[in-house]
Design a protein around this motif. Structure first.
Motif, PDB file in Angstrom:
ATOM      1  N   THR A   1      67.644  54.112 -35.575  1.00 31.22           N
ATOM      2  CA  THR A   1      66.884  53.997 -34.333  1.00 31.22           C
ATOM      3  C   THR A   1      66.473  52.544 -34.086  1.00 31.22           C
ATOM      4  OG1 THR A   1      64.788  54.428 -35.469  1.00 31.22           O
ATOM      5  CG2 THR A   1      65.983  56.333 -34.602  1.00 31.22           C
ATOM      6  N   ASN A   2      65.948  52.312 -32.899  1.00 29.06           N
ATOM      7  CA  ASN A   2      65.547  50.971 -32.492  1.00 29.06           C
ATOM      8  C   ASN A   2      64.359  50.445 -33.292  1.00 29.06           C
ATOM      9  OD1 ASN A   2      65.968  48.723 -30.751  1.00 29.06           O
ATOM     10  ND2 ASN A   2      64.205  49.342 -29.515  1.00 29.06           N
ATOM     11  N   PHE A   3      63.658  51.343 -33.979  1.00 30.88           N
ATOM     12  CA  PHE A   3      62.484  50.925 -34.747  1.00 30.88           C
ATOM     13  C   PHE A   3      62.879  50.158 -36.007  1.00 30.88           C
ATOM     14  CE2 PHE A   3      61.422  54.947 -32.572  1.00 30.88           C
ATOM     15  CZ  PHE A   3      60.477  54.452 -31.692  1.00 30.88           C
ATOM     16  N   PHE A   4      64.161  50.201 -36.361  1.00 33.20           N
ATOM     17  CA  PHE A   4      64.653  49.493 -37.544  1.00 33.20           C
ATOM     18  C   PHE A   4      65.667  48.412 -37.160  1.00 33.20           C
ATOM     19  CE2 PHE A   4      63.190  53.544 -39.170  1.00 33.20           C
ATOM     20  CZ  PHE A   4      62.584  53.221 -40.363  1.00 33.20           C
ATOM     21  N   LYS A   5      65.502  47.841 -35.976  1.00 33.82           N
ATOM     22  CA  LYS A   5      66.472  46.854 -35.526  1.00 33.82           C
ATOM     23  C   LYS A   5      66.466  45.632 -36.439  1.00 33.82           C
ATOM     24  CE  LYS A   5      63.654  44.193 -32.249  1.00 33.82           C
ATOM     25  NZ  LYS A   5      63.575  43.699 -30.856  1.00 33.82           N
ATOM     26  N   GLU A   6      67.603  44.953 -36.477  1.00 37.65           N
ATOM     27  CA  GLU A   6      67.739  43.768 -37.319  1.00 37.65           C
ATOM     28  C   GLU A   6      66.951  42.600 -36.732  1.00 37.65           C
ATOM     29  OE1 GLU A   6      71.827  42.880 -37.815  1.00 37.65           O
ATOM     30  OE2 GLU A   6      72.301  44.763 -38.853  1.00 37.65           O
TER      31      GLU A   6
ATOM     32  N   TYR B   1      60.441  38.215 -44.880  1.00 43.75           N
ATOM     33  CA  TYR B   1      59.866  38.335 -46.222  1.00 43.75           C
ATOM     34  C   TYR B   1      59.314  39.743 -46.481  1.00 43.75           C
ATOM     35  CZ  TYR B   1      60.230  33.298 -47.000  1.00 43.75           C
ATOM     36  OH  TYR B   1      60.711  32.028 -47.192  1.00 43.75           O
ATOM     37  N   ILE B   2      59.007  40.452 -45.405  1.00 43.23           N
ATOM     38  CA  ILE B   2      58.564  41.844 -45.533  1.00 43.23           C
ATOM     39  C   ILE B   2      59.609  42.718 -44.848  1.00 43.23           C
ATOM     40  CG2 ILE B   2      56.754  43.541 -45.057  1.00 43.23           C
ATOM     41  CD1 ILE B   2      54.782  41.265 -44.850  1.00 43.23           C
ATOM     42  N   GLN B   3      60.397  43.426 -45.605  1.00 43.12           N
ATOM     43  CA  GLN B   3      61.463  44.234 -45.034  1.00 43.12           C
ATOM     44  C   GLN B   3      60.893  45.424 -44.261  1.00 43.12           C
ATOM     45  OE1 GLN B   3      64.137  45.377 -48.201  1.00 43.12           O
ATOM     46  NE2 GLN B   3      65.264  43.448 -48.085  1.00 43.12           N
ATOM     47  N   ASN B   4      61.538  45.713 -43.138  1.00 40.33           N
ATOM     48  CA  ASN B   4      61.121  46.840 -42.305  1.00 40.33           C
ATOM     49  C   ASN B   4      61.755  48.121 -42.839  1.00 40.33           C
ATOM     50  OD1 ASN B   4      59.989  48.323 -40.208  1.00 40.33           O
ATOM     51  ND2 ASN B   4      61.716  47.919 -38.830  1.00 40.33           N
ATOM     52  N   VAL B   5      61.309  48.519 -44.005  1.00 39.83           N
ATOM     53  CA  VAL B   5      61.875  49.696 -44.668  1.00 39.83           C
ATOM     54  C   VAL B   5      61.084  50.943 -44.276  1.00 39.83           C
ATOM     55  CG1 VAL B   5      62.713  48.376 -46.630  1.00 39.83           C
ATOM     56  CG2 VAL B   5      60.389  49.325 -46.672  1.00 39.83           C
ATOM     57  N   GLN B   6      61.619  52.097 -44.656  1.00 38.36           N
ATOM     58  CA  GLN B   6      60.875  53.339 -44.470  1.00 38.36           C
ATOM     59  C   GLN B   6      59.756  53.411 -45.499  1.00 38.36           C
ATOM     60  OE1 GLN B   6      64.185  56.333 -44.433  1.00 38.36           O
ATOM     61  NE2 GLN B   6      63.190  57.028 -42.553  1.00 38.36           N
TER      62      GLN B   6
ATOM     63  N   GLY C   1      55.306  56.129 -28.230  1.00 37.92           N
ATOM     64  CA  GLY C   1      56.579  55.595 -28.707  1.00 37.92           C
ATOM     65  C   GLY C   1      56.525  55.042 -30.112  1.00 37.92           C
ATOM     66  N   GLN C   2      55.444  54.346 -30.462  1.00 42.02           N
ATOM     67  CA  GLN C   2      55.298  53.807 -31.811  1.00 42.02           C
ATOM     68  C   GLN C   2      54.374  54.675 -32.668  1.00 42.02           C
ATOM     69  OE1 GLN C   2      57.086  51.833 -33.322  1.00 42.02           O
ATOM     70  NE2 GLN C   2      57.210  49.762 -32.533  1.00 42.02           N
ATOM     71  N   GLY C   3      53.254  55.113 -32.068  1.00 44.43           N
ATOM     72  CA  GLY C   3      52.259  55.857 -32.844  1.00 44.43           C
ATOM     73  C   GLY C   3      52.707  57.226 -33.273  1.00 44.43           C
ATOM     74  N   LEU C   4      53.618  57.843 -32.529  1.00 45.35           N
ATOM     75  CA  LEU C   4      54.127  59.164 -32.901  1.00 45.35           C
ATOM     76  C   LEU C   4      55.622  59.116 -33.223  1.00 45.35           C
ATOM     77  CD1 LEU C   4      52.268  61.478 -30.342  1.00 45.35           C
ATOM     78  CD2 LEU C   4      51.683  61.029 -32.723  1.00 45.35           C
ATOM     79  N   THR C   5      56.431  58.717 -32.246  1.00 45.59           N
ATOM     80  CA  THR C   5      57.878  58.702 -32.444  1.00 45.59           C
ATOM     81  C   THR C   5      58.290  57.699 -33.510  1.00 45.59           C
ATOM     82  OG1 THR C   5      58.299  59.425 -30.170  1.00 45.59           O
ATOM     83  CG2 THR C   5      60.085  58.303 -31.315  1.00 45.59           C
ATOM     84  N   GLY C   6      57.818  56.453 -33.383  1.00 38.84           N
ATOM     85  CA  GLY C   6      58.173  55.442 -34.376  1.00 38.84           C
ATOM     86  C   GLY C   6      57.630  55.772 -35.751  1.00 38.84           C
ATOM     87  N   LEU C   7      56.380  56.207 -35.793  1.00 44.92           N
ATOM     88  CA  LEU C   7      55.758  56.535 -37.076  1.00 44.92           C
ATOM     89  C   LEU C   7      56.441  57.724 -37.733  1.00 44.92           C
ATOM     90  CD1 LEU C   7      53.413  55.397 -38.755  1.00 44.92           C
ATOM     91  CD2 LEU C   7      51.957  57.191 -37.796  1.00 44.92           C
ATOM     92  N   SER C   8      57.025  58.618 -36.939  1.00 41.53           N
ATOM     93  CA  SER C   8      57.723  59.771 -37.523  1.00 41.53           C
ATOM     94  C   SER C   8      58.960  59.347 -38.306  1.00 41.53           C
ATOM     95  CB  SER C   8      58.123  60.759 -36.415  1.00 41.53           C
ATOM     96  OG  SER C   8      59.227  60.294 -35.668  1.00 41.53           O
ATOM     97  N   THR C   9      59.475  58.127 -38.027  1.00 41.88           N
ATOM     98  CA  THR C   9      60.609  57.594 -38.792  1.00 41.88           C
ATOM     99  C   THR C   9      60.142  56.863 -40.043  1.00 41.88           C
ATOM    100  OG1 THR C   9      60.670  55.411 -37.716  1.00 41.88           O
ATOM    101  CG2 THR C   9      61.819  57.222 -36.610  1.00 41.88           C
ATOM    102  N   LEU C  10      58.806  56.709 -40.175  1.00 47.14           N
ATOM    103  CA  LEU C  10      58.178  55.993 -41.301  1.00 47.14           C
ATOM    104  C   LEU C  10      58.524  54.510 -41.315  1.00 47.14           C
ATOM    105  CD1 LEU C  10      58.726  58.683 -44.090  1.00 47.14           C
ATOM    106  CD2 LEU C  10      56.583  58.163 -42.912  1.00 47.14           C
ATOM    107  N   ALA C  11      58.834  53.960 -40.138  1.00 48.94           N
ATOM    108  CA  ALA C  11      59.135  52.531 -40.050  1.00 48.94           C
ATOM    109  C   ALA C  11      57.863  51.709 -40.241  1.00 48.94           C
ATOM    110  CB  ALA C  11      59.773  52.206 -38.705  1.00 48.94           C
TER     111      ALA C  11
END
Length: 359
Positions: free
Chosen positions: A76-81, A158-163, A305-315
């Motif tokens: 998803t777009n929440f983990f874009k490079e 320096y801080i990876q956008n991991v799950q 979009g971020q507080g529910l949908t994005g957070l549901s991906t654990l990004a």
């Protein structure tokens, strides 16, 4: 009798999803910014508890669906490079300020407009205009030196956008929920958060499983969000030749439809707020909408979009975004409250039984 293409089925399901979302949100007045305002003015934690419950259910349900149907939520777009955390924080601050000035986030403005508050249409239009301008218009060039700044992107790397670890996130959210509800039995009244959390997860099922089979159109893996889809909805309304009905636009239409239908059943909230006579609502709606449209794009999503949908991906980026939004919203609410410009239209209090167990 009627054979639908897969993309048409996806749009129809999105319409049903949005309609259900709108009906539930109107019935309970589900709202992120409202939860801040409630606590600020009356110390009520009812709507805040529903928001946290929605987060919890969205994470659990999305994790189950993604695992069962083998959906990779990191696509998803929440983990874009080349993530730029500085821009996400900045966008979150803009959005949080805007949602308190306009008395509601993007989703809340759709709800308020469809249930009878004509002032919210001003905010919706400004959200759409500034979201589009930030994505493809004049503001894209204005913010490009920041969004595409190599130094900021390098520092962010320096801080990876991991799950994030699901157990840690859920532990924090459950602790917050227990703090907010105070009484155990109150948890059973948070049905709106449960339903909305499930709807968030179903979006992944629709776009990630059903939509994947589409041969006519490419349907990206996406969930429920409202800022840029509001801009695309306005574009479809004005220039239908260069746009097409899609999953996000169908969600927006569904929310308006569901709210409108429910406003005839639940008439209590079916009119504009009359508690803001000392506030220049038009000015605040315009400024708030502009800040939300810009901030929502920069932070890759709104409260939903971020507080529910994005957070549901654990990004991790989604957690950073919603913390920035809520933090900015709280500070703005404090400032507005000191100036007596934080309107309270309805009281949202717990309906307790006298024998409820105290935590």
């Amino acid at each position: 009798m009627f054979e639908l293409e897969i993309f048409e089925t996806v749009n129809l399901l999105a319409l049903l999803l949005g309609t259900t979302f709108g009906m539930v949100a109107q019935k309970q007045q589900f709202c992120f910014s409202g939860s801040i305002k409630d606590y600020m003015l009356t110390k009520s934690t009812k709507r805040a508890s529903s928001v946290v419950m929605a987060m919890i259910v969205a994470i659990i349900a999305s994790t189950f669906i993604s695992s069962y149907f083998d959906i990779d939520l990191t696509d998803t777009n929440f983990f874009k490079e080349d993530i730029n955390y500085f821009v996400i924080i900045f966008g979150g601050i803009l959005f949080g300020t805007g949602m308190m000035l306009a008395d509601g986030c993007g989703n809340r403005q759709l709800i308020k407009f469809a249930q009878g508050d004509s002032n919210s249409l001003i905010t919706i239009i400004f959200i759409a205009i500034f979201a589009y301008a930030t994505t493809k218009g004049l503001l894209y060039d204005v913010f490009s030196p920041i969004t595409n700044n190599e130094t900021l992107i390098h520092l962010s790397s320096y801080i990876q956008n991991v799950q994030m670890n699901i157990y840690v996130v859920l532990a924090v959210l459950f602790a917050l929920l227990l703090y907010l509800i105070k009484k155990i039995k109150r948890i059973f009244s948070l049905w709106d958060g449960v339903v909305i959390g499930i709807l968030i997860s179903l979006a992944w099922l629709i776009t990630g499983v059903i939509g994947e089979e589409s041969m006519e159109r490419i349907i990206p893996l996406e969930g429920i969000t409202f800022v840029y889809p509001t801009a695309k909805s306005l574009e479809l309304f004005m220039f239908y030749q260069v746009n097409e009905l899609s999953f996000p636009i169908s969600i927006v239409i569904g929310v308006l439809l569901g709210t409108f239908i429910m406003s005839f059943i639940n008439k209590k909230y079916s009119f504009g707020c009359t508690a803001a006579q000392n506030i220049n609502r038009t000015k605040y709606n315009m400024i708030g909408g502009a800040l939300m449209g810009t901030g929502g794009v920069l932070s890759i999503g709104c409260t939903v979009g971020q507080g529910l949908t994005g957070l549901s991906t654990l990004a991790f980026a989604s957690a950073l975004a919603i913390i920035s939004i809520m933090g900015s919203g709280i500070i703005t609410a404090i400032i507005l409250n000191k100036k007596n410009k934080l309107p309270m239209c309805f009281i949202f209090e717990w309906q307790d039984n006298p024998n409820d167990y105290q935590i």
